[in-house]
Design an enzyme around this catalytic site. Structure first.
Site, PDB file in Angstrom:
ATOM      1  N   CYS B 153       0.729  -1.141   0.147  1.00 35.57           N
ATOM      2  CA  CYS B 153      -0.061   0.060  -0.056  1.00 35.57           C
ATOM      3  C   CYS B 153       0.935   1.380   0.124  1.00 35.57           C
ATOM      4  O   CYS B 153       0.546   2.179  -0.553  1.00 35.57           O
ATOM      5  CB  CYS B 153      -0.997   0.104   0.952  1.00 35.57           C
ATOM      6  N   VAL B 157       0.241   4.292  -2.517  1.00 38.39           N
ATOM      7  CA  VAL B 157      -0.158   5.672  -1.861  1.00 38.39           C
ATOM      8  C   VAL B 157       0.847   6.544  -2.784  1.00 38.39           C
ATOM      9  O   VAL B 157       0.182   7.841  -3.016  1.00 38.39           O
ATOM     10  CB  VAL B 157      -0.179   5.668  -0.665  1.00 38.39           C
TER      11      VAL B 157
END
Lengths: 500, 519
Positions: B153, B157
């Site tokens: 992640c 991001v």
């Protein structure tokens, strides 16, 4: 027979140095240069092990390290049993750390205790885009409604939280106020921070300082009648019940343990700790920060101790007693005498089976040195050791109190290096973690997990030492190791380095 | 002091001794600021009520005990199914430590995977340098034939572009320009591990079939007789894939198992550590484009992969984790239809043996109520088999199941008289399941290791089928697919049923009139 007893120290040193050069050959030049600083052969009399530590792992190598979240949620905060720890971010981190550290506790799970539950905000794409603060507010409300007997909440930040700029501190303050001063602790332990679990421990300690201790003034009265013998156990995570087999010894010598961190710990115990007369610190690496803080702010002295194996237990009991009066000093001697027959019996039974066996270790931030004494009590020798996330002061402690001349030292070892080292040194036992376990067992090398005690334990204290001895014996002397080669293929490999 | 060298007590017994019990009681009373036991009891009882269930199901933000993991785990699982392939996760290293531990704890096997070890500076400046160095290091150290890249992640991001990064890394000489580095973006905040499996597999096929990220010509499809099979994310991959291969060989079908990780999660202990073992060869992965058809054993694990394959001109067929007689029948008949090969007598006999076993035992299962949770396809397969046995899968819950899954489950329930009181719960977690088990009790629970908390709290006996299974050993070595697999599942269910009967009837002189030795 062990390698060390059949070879001169000079030969071992030469071999180990050669080994280091050999593993470095596989890397691209830049990487070899960086890794070279983390590998060394210990020289007696040196103040540390001569390796660099607490530096970034190199991309693309199989580091054994975890992250700051693992250090905070998995180690420090997770075991506080009456608080709810929210894994704030996507689902994975909470899922992988769910119930995996065996921090034993007693409580009614899901009602007044929550260690083996997985609370997560399960971030979705929209939470990344719009931020997760509103969701966090709602989560705290839902926790209050569904788990009314929780004594506090922590918010363990996963990577995205810091990246998208959520203000979890503001949420914590607002919700705490709304719920009458409830302890709600934001912990900025995003996994990308720092180089390993280690920064997570530090951040978690700082969160205890800022969000728990700052409510306790040095003058505030304890909730219990103080005694001169009040101590707190710091840095024992109660793996397989370690903190319990430690606590019982302290109590038997006449001390009163008013708090236990963080295995089987509670918020009340955290809050009580600044009222201790002495903080006794087992895992130096993960909790020296808060111990130092209590020394500065509350004037509480702290001392390190080591409850692995009788030699270190005796040393530690006397050291701790040294902070108190004769009553406690006598208590320590009484405890030592009481358990001596057990120690004698354990050593009489297991030492003959383990004498001269060699061990290579690679664990987190305390055990690569702390357990060495326990092995030595059983006549075994640690020939290689290193830390996943140790700092320079860990390597100093190791050099000054634990390892022998010529020991192979490997900081943040890569999977590749560890495999080559074990292949060449051929120890009788490797002690490391789950990711390493099956690699070495496939190679035919006995193994014990030294994070989780391979689902056994406790290993701390006298009761734990008996289990430790039994487990090492069963690992090394299991008949299965004689079966790893098919009989039609069983041509003995010449032991590369043993001069038997 | 209870401890002795002769009879070493570990945590199972040690802490039950009076000195420890006293110590723990003192600790609680004096220092833990415990809640009033009556209040604990009141809340414990309240949490069993319909009222609590209602509040619990009204939850909108909080997730408690989800039965799903995140995308990159599935990507790693799929990637190691290719010959000498090293999974490389672009992001922070802690994630990889978690994936490796998670897989090792389930399979009791090594799990090899590297990361680009991104830290704060990479968060600010992007992880390009980590990729450049990382690929060079892992290529030199671990001598893989392929490095399969996925993301965490963190990398998602900050928006790292894998395609561009890998291209740049190759230009900088990290790996040879013709070295295979397929990739997939696998953000942890989208879907679950089954999504990651799907994305990684699609990424790998796309790499080989569609011109290796612009460095080679796209493959021209030249149809052959082979059948591709995709297992999906599966805790029983070792037993299942081997069973599938046996079936293919019995039928004389030419096949390619895509992402065949059955050997890498089952290497021998013989003095050698095999970092890579087995796996779909890279040649086979490329040639899979020519196959006649691709069969997916798990629809929800191949939602993007199958359309991608279909677009390349193949027939695609998806099953939902086929367990039991009808599901295996359908699977074999599809194989037969696609390959033009007959179903051999040997398989017909196996079928008859499974039916025979069900005839012998169904009286013990008929009408029993079950709750099931797990991945969407697994839930479907197990529920279908239970219906076949005359049991009622009352609650079927899948944290990573969606609306379409729910509809498909409800259609399954609607197709059987035993499914009339059954309900599918997509997007719910095991704390929801806890309320279901208290308010609408069932006889047995089927799920992974985490179900043991539900078993303890609700008293519903747990039959362990799913992923992960941490606290029982070697289940993954036995298949659950095919008629043989159905037999294994049947025995697992029956063993638990009989164990429960014995447990309830073993009080001498009181209940043991039913403590039968013949059943």
């Amino acid at each position: 027979m062990s390698l060390a007893t059949t070879q001169s120290i000079a030969e071992i040193k030469a071999r180990n140095k050669e080994l280091i050069q050999e593993v470095l050959k596989v890397y691209p030049e830049k990487t070899a240069k960086r890794r070279a600083k983390h590998l060394n052969v210990h020289e007696v009399g040196k103040s540390d092990c001569g390796v660099k530590s607490n530096l970034k792992s190199i991309p693309g190598v199989m580091t054994i390290r975890g992250c700051a979240y693992a250090g905070s949620k998995g180690v420090v905060w997770g075991p506080i049993k009456d608080m709810i720890h929210i894994s704030h971010g996507p689902v994975g981190c909470g899922q992988y750390s769910w119930g995996s550290r065996r921090n034993y506790y007693v409580g009614t799970t899901g009602i007044d205790s929550f260690v083996t539950l997985q609370f997560t905000s399960d971030f979705q794409e929209k939470d990344i885009v719009f931020g997760g603060d509103k969701k966090l507010v709602k989560i705290i409300d839902e926790i209050q409604e569904l788990f009314p007997l929780n004594n506090g909440i922590t918010i363990q930040s996963e990577c995205p939280i810091g990246l998208i700029g959520d203000d979890i501190e503001a949420v914590s303050r607002a919700k705490s106020k709304e719920y009458g001063g409830k302890t709600i602790v934001p912990v900025r332990c995003e996994g990308f921070r720092g180089v390993s679990q280690s920064l997570g421990h530090h951040i978690a300690n700082d969160a205890v300082r800022d969000w728990v201790f700052d409510k306790v003034t040095p003058e505030s009265k304890p909730t219990f009648e103080p005694t001169p013998y009040d101590v707190a156990i710091i840095g024992d995570y109660n793996i397989g019940g370690d903190a319990w087999s430690s606590r019982i010894l302290l109590e038997e010598m006449g001390l009163r343990v008013i708090a236990q961190w963080s295995g089987d710990g509670s918020l009340a115990e955290l809050e009580a700790t600044p009222k201790a007369k002495l903080n006794v610190l087992h895992c130096y690496r993960s909790m020296n920060y808060i111990s130092r803080h209590m020394e500065e702010k509350f004037g509480i002295p702290w001392c390190e101790y080591n409850f692995f194996g009788p030699s270190k237990i005796v040393e530690s009991l006397r050291k701790i007693a040294g902070y108190f009066d004769d009553k406690i000093k006598e208590g320590a001697e009484r405890v030592i005498a009481k358990y001596q027959p057990l120690v004698d019996a354990v050593i009489a039974k297991y030492r003959p089976r383990l004498e001269g066996k060699s061990v290579m270790l690679f664990v987190g931030g305390l055990r690569p040195r702390h357990v060495i004494g326990a092995y030595e009590d059983l006549g075994m020798e640690v020939v290689g050791t290193g830390y996943e996330f140790g700092h320079n002061d860990d390597y100093q402690r190791t050099a000054q109190h634990y390892v022998k001349d010529g020991t192979l030292i490997y900081d943040d070892v890569t999977g590749y290096e560890f495999e080559r080292f074990v292949e060449k040194v051929q120890p009788d036992l490797v002690g490391s973690g789950i990711k390493e376990k099956y690699v070495f067992q496939k190679m035919g090398v006995p193994f014990r997990q030294m994070h989780s005690w391979d689902y056994s334990g406790p290993y701390h204290g006298y009761d734990g030492f008996a289990i430790f001895a039994r487990d090492m014996d069963m690992a090394i002397n299991s008949p299965i190791w004689k079966k790893t080669k098919a009989p039609w293929k069983d041509v003995p490999k010449p032991k590369l380095l043993a001069a038997e | 002091m209870a401890q002795s060298a002769e009879h070493v007590l570990d945590h199972f017994e040690l802490f039950r001794g009076p000195e420890y019990q006293q110590m723990l009681a003192n600790k609680k009373k004096m220092f833990e600021n415990p809640r009033d036991p009556a209040e604990v009891e009141r809340i414990r009882e309240w949490a069993k009520t319909p009222e609590y269930r209602e509040k619990n199901f009204a939850r909108e933000a909080l997730t408690v005990n989800p039965a799903k993991a995140c995308q990159p785990l599935g990507a790693v699982f799929a990637s190691v199914g290719f010959e000498a392939t090293l999974p490389f996760v672009h992001g922070s290293q802690g994630c990889v430590a978690y994936y490796r531990s998670h897989l090792s704890r389930h399979f009791k096997e090594p799990s090899s995977c590297v990361s680009s070890s991104m830290t704060e500076d990479a968060a600010v400046f992007g992880g390009l340098n980590n990729m450049i160095d990382g690929l060079a290091n892992s290529y030199n150290m671990y001598k893989p034939k392929m490095i399969a890249v996925s993301t965490t992640c963190m990398a998602e991001v900050i928006g790292d572009d894998l395609n561009a990064f890998i291209k740049t890394s190759k230009e900088k000489g990290s790996v040879p320009t013709d070295f295979d580095v397929p990739f997939a973006h696998t953000p942890a905040f989208v879907g679950s591990h089954v999504t990651g499996y799907d994305n990684a597999l699609k990424g790998i096929l796309e790499h080989f079939w569609d011109g290796k990220a612009g460095t080679a010509a796209k493959l021209e499809r030249a149809p052959d007789k082979k059948i591709n099979l995709i297992g999906g994310f599966d805790g029983y991959t070792v037993g299942n894939i081997r069973e599938i291969k046996r079936i293919f060989e019995l039928m004389g079908i030419q096949y390619t198992i895509l992402a065949d990780n059955s050997d890498v999660f089952d290497t021998p202990t013989d003095g050698e550590f095999r970092m890579y073992d087995g796996g779909t060869t890279l040649e086979d992965a490329a040639n899979a484009v020519h196959a006649k058809a691709t069969i997916s054993m798990q629809q929800w694990c191949t939602e993007k992969t199958l359309p991608f394959i279909a677009d390349h001109g193949q027939e695609v067929v998806a099953f939902n984790y086929p367990v039991g007689v009808s599901a295996t029948d359908e699977f074999l008949m599809a194989l037969s239809r696609i390959s033009g090969k007959d179903i051999p007598e040997e398989l017909a006999r196996e079928r008859g043996r499974l039916v025979d076993a069900m005839v012998d035992s169904s009286a013990h299962i008929h009408g029993k109520k079950f709750a099931i949770y797990g991945d969407p396809d697994l839930c479907y397969g197990l529920a279908a088999f239970l219906l076949e046995l005359g049991a009622e899968p009352i609650h079927v819950l899948s944290t990573n199941g969606n609306k379409a899954w729910e509809e498909k489950m409800q259609a399954l329930f609607g197709s059987s008289p035993f499914g009339q009181n059954c309900h599918a719960y997509p997007g719910r977690d095991l704390w929801h399941m806890r309320s279901l088990l208290f308010t609408e009790p069932v006889d047995f629970l089927v799920g992974n290791t985490y179900g043991k908390y539900l078993e303890r709290d609700t008293g519903t006996p747990l039959i362990r089928i799913g992923f992960p299974i941490f606290d029982r050993h070697h289940h993954h070595r036995s298949p659950v697919w095919g008629y043989q697999g159905g037999m294994n599942v049947l025995v697992k269910i029956l063993d638990k049923i009989f164990d429960e009967i014995d447990k309830k009837t073993n009080i001498a002189g009181k209940t043991d009139y039913s403590f039968d030795i013949i059943r």
